[in-house]
Design a protein around this motif. Sequence first.
Motif, PDB file in Angstrom:
ATOM      1  N   TYR A   1    -111.165  19.102 -98.465  1.00 50.21           N
ATOM      2  CA  TYR A   1    -111.520  18.198 -97.362  1.00 50.21           C
ATOM      3  C   TYR A   1    -111.055  16.796 -97.723  1.00 50.21           C
ATOM      4  CZ  TYR A   1    -114.601  15.565 -94.175  1.00 50.21           C
ATOM      5  OH  TYR A   1    -115.108  14.712 -93.228  1.00 50.21           O
ATOM      6  N   LEU A   2    -110.273  16.201 -96.856  1.00 55.51           N
ATOM      7  CA  LEU A   2    -109.733  14.860 -97.075  1.00 55.51           C
ATOM      8  C   LEU A   2    -110.657  13.836 -96.427  1.00 55.51           C
ATOM      9  CD1 LEU A   2    -105.997  15.704 -96.279  1.00 55.51           C
ATOM     10  CD2 LEU A   2    -107.157  15.719 -98.501  1.00 55.51           C
ATOM     11  N   THR A   3    -111.167  12.927 -97.221  1.00 51.37           N
ATOM     12  CA  THR A   3    -112.174  11.990 -96.713  1.00 51.37           C
ATOM     13  C   THR A   3    -111.713  10.540 -96.679  1.00 51.37           C
ATOM     14  OG1 THR A   3    -113.143  11.744 -98.915  1.00 51.37           O
ATOM     15  CG2 THR A   3    -114.070  13.463 -97.486  1.00 51.37           C
ATOM     16  N   ALA A   4    -110.679  10.191 -97.408  1.00 52.87           N
ATOM     17  CA  ALA A   4    -110.244   8.788 -97.468  1.00 52.87           C
ATOM     18  C   ALA A   4    -109.526   8.401 -96.177  1.00 52.87           C
ATOM     19  CB  ALA A   4    -109.327   8.567 -98.660  1.00 52.87           C
ATOM     20  N   THR A   5    -109.767   7.196 -95.723  1.00 52.73           N
ATOM     21  CA  THR A   5    -109.098   6.694 -94.524  1.00 52.73           C
ATOM     22  C   THR A   5    -107.590   6.850 -94.643  1.00 52.73           C
ATOM     23  OG1 THR A   5    -110.881   5.179 -93.948  1.00 52.73           O
ATOM     24  CG2 THR A   5    -108.703   4.626 -93.119  1.00 52.73           C
TER      25      THR A   5
ATOM     26  N   GLU B   1    -103.988   8.255 -92.236  1.00 50.26           N
ATOM     27  CA  GLU B   1    -103.056   7.245 -91.719  1.00 50.26           C
ATOM     28  C   GLU B   1    -101.832   7.836 -91.018  1.00 50.26           C
ATOM     29  OE1 GLU B   1    -101.224   2.973 -92.929  1.00 50.26           O
ATOM     30  OE2 GLU B   1    -101.399   4.442 -94.535  1.00 50.26           O
ATOM     31  N   PRO B   2    -101.175   8.870 -91.567  1.00 47.59           N
ATOM     32  CA  PRO B   2    -100.015   9.406 -90.832  1.00 47.59           C
ATOM     33  C   PRO B   2    -100.368   9.824 -89.402  1.00 47.59           C
ATOM     34  CG  PRO B   2    -100.064  10.314 -93.050  1.00 47.59           C
ATOM     35  CD  PRO B   2    -101.369   9.574 -92.839  1.00 47.59           C
ATOM     36  N   LEU B   3    -101.502  10.480 -89.239  1.00 46.48           N
ATOM     37  CA  LEU B   3    -101.921  10.871 -87.881  1.00 46.48           C
ATOM     38  C   LEU B   3    -102.369   9.664 -87.071  1.00 46.48           C
ATOM     39  CD1 LEU B   3    -103.870  14.192 -88.469  1.00 46.48           C
ATOM     40  CD2 LEU B   3    -101.590  13.879 -87.523  1.00 46.48           C
ATOM     41  N   GLY B   4    -103.028   8.718 -87.729  1.00 39.83           N
ATOM     42  CA  GLY B   4    -103.465   7.511 -87.032  1.00 39.83           C
ATOM     43  C   GLY B   4    -102.303   6.737 -86.439  1.00 39.83           C
ATOM     44  N   LEU B   5    -101.221   6.634 -87.187  1.00 38.92           N
ATOM     45  CA  LEU B   5    -100.048   5.916 -86.687  1.00 38.92           C
ATOM     46  C   LEU B   5     -99.408   6.653 -85.514  1.00 38.92           C
ATOM     47  CD1 LEU B   5     -98.509   4.798 -90.097  1.00 38.92           C
ATOM     48  CD2 LEU B   5     -99.909   3.437 -88.516  1.00 38.92           C
ATOM     49  N   ILE B   6     -99.364   7.970 -85.599  1.00 40.25           N
ATOM     50  CA  ILE B   6     -98.850   8.767 -84.473  1.00 40.25           C
ATOM     51  C   ILE B   6     -99.746   8.582 -83.258  1.00 40.25           C
ATOM     52  CG2 ILE B   6     -98.497  11.138 -83.645  1.00 40.25           C
ATOM     53  CD1 ILE B   6     -97.686  11.784 -86.625  1.00 40.25           C
ATOM     54  N   TRP B   7    -101.064   8.617 -83.476  1.00 41.17           N
ATOM     55  CA  TRP B   7    -102.019   8.465 -82.375  1.00 41.17           C
ATOM     56  C   TRP B   7    -101.850   7.108 -81.693  1.00 41.17           C
ATOM     57  CZ3 TRP B   7    -104.594  11.353 -79.284  1.00 41.17           C
ATOM     58  CH2 TRP B   7    -105.699  10.885 -78.585  1.00 41.17           C
ATOM     59  N   GLU B   8    -101.663   6.077 -82.482  1.00 41.56           N
ATOM     60  CA  GLU B   8    -101.462   4.742 -81.899  1.00 41.56           C
ATOM     61  C   GLU B   8    -100.178   4.700 -81.077  1.00 41.56           C
ATOM     62  OE1 GLU B   8    -103.870   1.884 -85.008  1.00 41.56           O
ATOM     63  OE2 GLU B   8    -101.764   2.320 -85.441  1.00 41.56           O
ATOM     64  N   LYS B   9     -99.120   5.363 -81.532  1.00 40.41           N
ATOM     65  CA  LYS B   9     -97.876   5.413 -80.750  1.00 40.41           C
ATOM     66  C   LYS B   9     -98.080   6.168 -79.446  1.00 40.41           C
ATOM     67  CE  LYS B   9     -94.656   4.900 -84.538  1.00 40.41           C
ATOM     68  NZ  LYS B   9     -93.653   5.545 -85.398  1.00 40.41           N
ATOM     69  N   MET B  10     -99.055   7.073 -79.435  1.00 41.95           N
ATOM     70  CA  MET B  10     -99.380   7.827 -78.221  1.00 41.95           C
ATOM     71  C   MET B  10    -100.278   7.010 -77.278  1.00 41.95           C
ATOM     72  SD  MET B  10    -100.102  11.543 -79.992  1.00 41.95           S
ATOM     73  CE  MET B  10    -100.591  12.367 -78.482  1.00 41.95           C
ATOM     74  N   GLY B  11    -100.662   5.809 -77.695  1.00 38.24           N
ATOM     75  CA  GLY B  11    -101.486   4.951 -76.851  1.00 38.24           C
ATOM     76  C   GLY B  11    -102.965   4.979 -77.173  1.00 38.24           C
ATOM     77  N   GLY B  12    -103.333   5.670 -78.247  1.00 35.05           N
ATOM     78  CA  GLY B  12    -104.742   5.761 -78.621  1.00 35.05           C
ATOM     79  C   GLY B  12    -105.153   4.677 -79.597  1.00 35.05           C
ATOM     80  N   ALA B  13    -106.432   4.661 -79.912  1.00 31.38           N
ATOM     81  CA  ALA B  13    -107.001   3.734 -80.895  1.00 31.38           C
ATOM     82  C   ALA B  13    -107.436   4.566 -82.102  1.00 31.38           C
ATOM     83  CB  ALA B  13    -108.192   2.990 -80.310  1.00 31.38           C
ATOM     84  N   TRP B  14    -106.987   4.173 -83.283  1.00 33.31           N
ATOM     85  CA  TRP B  14    -107.303   4.907 -84.500  1.00 33.31           C
ATOM     86  C   TRP B  14    -108.401   4.189 -85.265  1.00 33.31           C
ATOM     87  CZ3 TRP B  14    -104.919   3.881 -89.700  1.00 33.31           C
ATOM     88  CH2 TRP B  14    -105.399   4.783 -90.655  1.00 33.31           C
TER      89      TRP B  14
ATOM     90  N   PHE C   1    -110.519   9.162 -83.616  1.00 33.25           N
ATOM     91  CA  PHE C   1    -109.397   8.983 -82.701  1.00 33.25           C
ATOM     92  C   PHE C   1    -109.967   8.824 -81.298  1.00 33.25           C
ATOM     93  CE2 PHE C   1    -108.070  11.318 -86.369  1.00 33.25           C
ATOM     94  CZ  PHE C   1    -106.844  10.748 -86.704  1.00 33.25           C
ATOM     95  N   SER C   2    -109.613   7.736 -80.632  1.00 28.87           N
ATOM     96  CA  SER C   2    -110.206   7.474 -79.316  1.00 28.87           C
ATOM     97  C   SER C   2    -109.185   6.821 -78.399  1.00 28.87           C
ATOM     98  CB  SER C   2    -111.435   6.571 -79.453  1.00 28.87           C
ATOM     99  OG  SER C   2    -111.080   5.326 -80.003  1.00 28.87           O
ATOM    100  N   MET C   3    -109.614   6.622 -77.162  1.00 30.34           N
ATOM    101  CA  MET C   3    -108.837   5.895 -76.172  1.00 30.34           C
ATOM    102  C   MET C   3    -109.514   4.552 -75.924  1.00 30.34           C
ATOM    103  SD  MET C   3    -106.429   8.085 -75.388  1.00 30.34           S
ATOM    104  CE  MET C   3    -105.696   7.357 -73.941  1.00 30.34           C
ATOM    105  N   ASP C   4    -108.726   3.542 -75.627  1.00 27.74           N
ATOM    106  CA  ASP C   4    -109.315   2.276 -75.191  1.00 27.74           C
ATOM    107  C   ASP C   4    -109.897   2.509 -73.799  1.00 27.74           C
ATOM    108  OD1 ASP C   4    -108.521   0.808 -77.415  1.00 27.74           O
ATOM    109  OD2 ASP C   4    -106.595   0.324 -76.552  1.00 27.74           O
ATOM    110  N   TYR C   5    -111.145   2.091 -73.612  1.00 25.45           N
ATOM    111  CA  TYR C   5    -111.782   2.269 -72.313  1.00 25.45           C
ATOM    112  C   TYR C   5    -112.772   1.148 -72.098  1.00 25.45           C
ATOM    113  CZ  TYR C   5    -114.331   4.405 -68.448  1.00 25.45           C
ATOM    114  OH  TYR C   5    -114.908   4.639 -67.220  1.00 25.45           O
ATOM    115  N   GLN C   6    -112.508   0.345 -71.088  1.00 21.85           N
ATOM    116  CA  GLN C   6    -113.394  -0.781 -70.730  1.00 21.85           C
ATOM    117  C   GLN C   6    -113.723  -1.654 -71.936  1.00 21.85           C
ATOM    118  OE1 GLN C   6    -116.725   1.001 -68.629  1.00 21.85           O
ATOM    119  NE2 GLN C   6    -115.502   1.258 -66.772  1.00 21.85           N
TER     120      GLN C   6
END
Length: 103
Positions: free
Chosen positions: A64-68, A72-85, A95-100
Motif C-alpha cells: 500500500y502506497l501512502t506517501a503523497t 504524484e504521477p496520477l495527480g499530474l495527469i488528473w490536473e491535466k484532465m481538469g481535476g484538483a489533486w 482526486f476531485s473536481m472544482d465546484y463552487q
Amino acid sequence: MSLQKEQSVFARKIAVLMQVAFEMGYEITCGDFYRDPRCPYGHEMSLHKKRLAADLNLFRGGKYLTATMDYEPLGLIWEKMGGAWGGRFNDGNHFSMDYQGMK
C-alpha cells in the motif's frame, strides 16, 4: 452546469484515471468515494458528499502506497484532465473536481 452533470463528468474522468493507473502498473482499491451528508464525519461541504471527489488507494507489488509523492504521477495527469489533486494540500490520494470554489 448542474450538479448531476458535474457528477457525470467526474465519474467519466475518474474511470479514465483509474484505467491509466492500472496501465501504469498500479493496483487500486476505492477509498472514500461518497460520504452520506447525514453523517457527521468529514467537512460539512466535502465534495465527497456531493459525489465530486474520490480517494484512491494505490498498491504496487502488494504494498500500500501512502506517501503523497506516490500519487504524484496520477495527480499530474488528473490536473491535466481538469481535476484538483489533493497532493497540493497534503492529501495525495484525493482526486476531485472544482465546484463552487471547493476542491
